[in-house]
Design an enzyme around this catalytic site. Sequence first.
Site, PDB file in Angstrom:
ATOM      1  N   HIS A  18       7.256  12.380   3.415  1.00 33.91           N
ATOM      2  CA  HIS A  18       7.936  12.621   2.134  1.00 33.91           C
ATOM      3  C   HIS A  18       7.660  14.039   1.644  1.00 33.91           C
ATOM      4  CE1 HIS A  18       7.410   8.067   1.360  1.00 33.91           C
ATOM      5  NE2 HIS A  18       8.704   8.269   1.579  1.00 33.91           N
ATOM      6  N   LYS A  42      12.090  -4.385  -3.224  1.00 30.45           N
ATOM      7  CA  LYS A  42      10.698  -4.152  -2.857  1.00 30.45           C
ATOM      8  C   LYS A  42       9.764  -4.523  -4.000  1.00 30.45           C
ATOM      9  CE  LYS A  42      11.725  -0.231   0.188  1.00 30.45           C
ATOM     10  NZ  LYS A  42      11.467   1.196   0.434  1.00 30.45           N
ATOM     11  N   ARG A  95      14.458   9.277   9.378  1.00 33.08           N
ATOM     12  CA  ARG A  95      13.589   9.334  10.555  1.00 33.08           C
ATOM     13  C   ARG A  95      14.305   8.983  11.838  1.00 33.08           C
ATOM     14  NH1 ARG A  95       9.940   5.046   7.833  1.00 33.08           N
ATOM     15  NH2 ARG A  95      12.079   4.424   7.563  1.00 33.08           N
ATOM     16  N   SER A 132       6.318   4.296   4.427  1.00 34.04           N
ATOM     17  CA  SER A 132       5.367   3.809   3.423  1.00 34.04           C
ATOM     18  C   SER A 132       4.934   2.382   3.724  1.00 34.04           C
ATOM     19  CB  SER A 132       5.990   3.875   2.026  1.00 34.04           C
ATOM     20  OG  SER A 132       6.180   5.198   1.633  1.00 34.04           O
TER      21      SER A 132
END
Length: 170
Positions: A18, A42, A95, A132
């Site tokens: 990040h 989440k 990614r 994360s």
Amino acid sequence: MTSIAVVPGSFDPVTFGHLDVIERAATIFDEVHVVVVHNPDKKPLLSLESRIDLIRTAVEKFDMAAKIVVTGWQDGLLVEYCKQVGATVLVKGVRNQQDIGYETQMVLMNRSLAGIETMFVLPDPAFSAVSSSLVRQVFHLGGDVSEYVPQHVIDIMAAAALSDENSAAE
């Protein structure tokens, strides 16, 4: 005319990947807003305030720290925040192909809703496999995550885990 970009994310926790994307965005745009957003899908480990503070602490070390604003947004659509601050670009770290597939739907929606463009940035290859959620999982299983997050992030994660253990014991 000032170019303003927004780098959104849940940042739970903020990783070196990040931070790489944020720092690189700051080399391109006059002003970068790092916006910690609520993702209803989440359940965050860290509070919104903790995540904001962790990012602020990390970006203080950047040469371009004065160009970076760190804040939270829970008041509706992210494009509304972009309109408020005059941002014309969202910067998203991706990614892999899976990230691009997921982000493409949001790119099209954001462009349709507010005319905002999205720029994809690939992180440094050293961080391309780090997420994360993976950091949280490795940390909770006792693994060393110091290659993936700053030390101050590890300290806060440890405090949050200890707090959770104490709450569960009561």
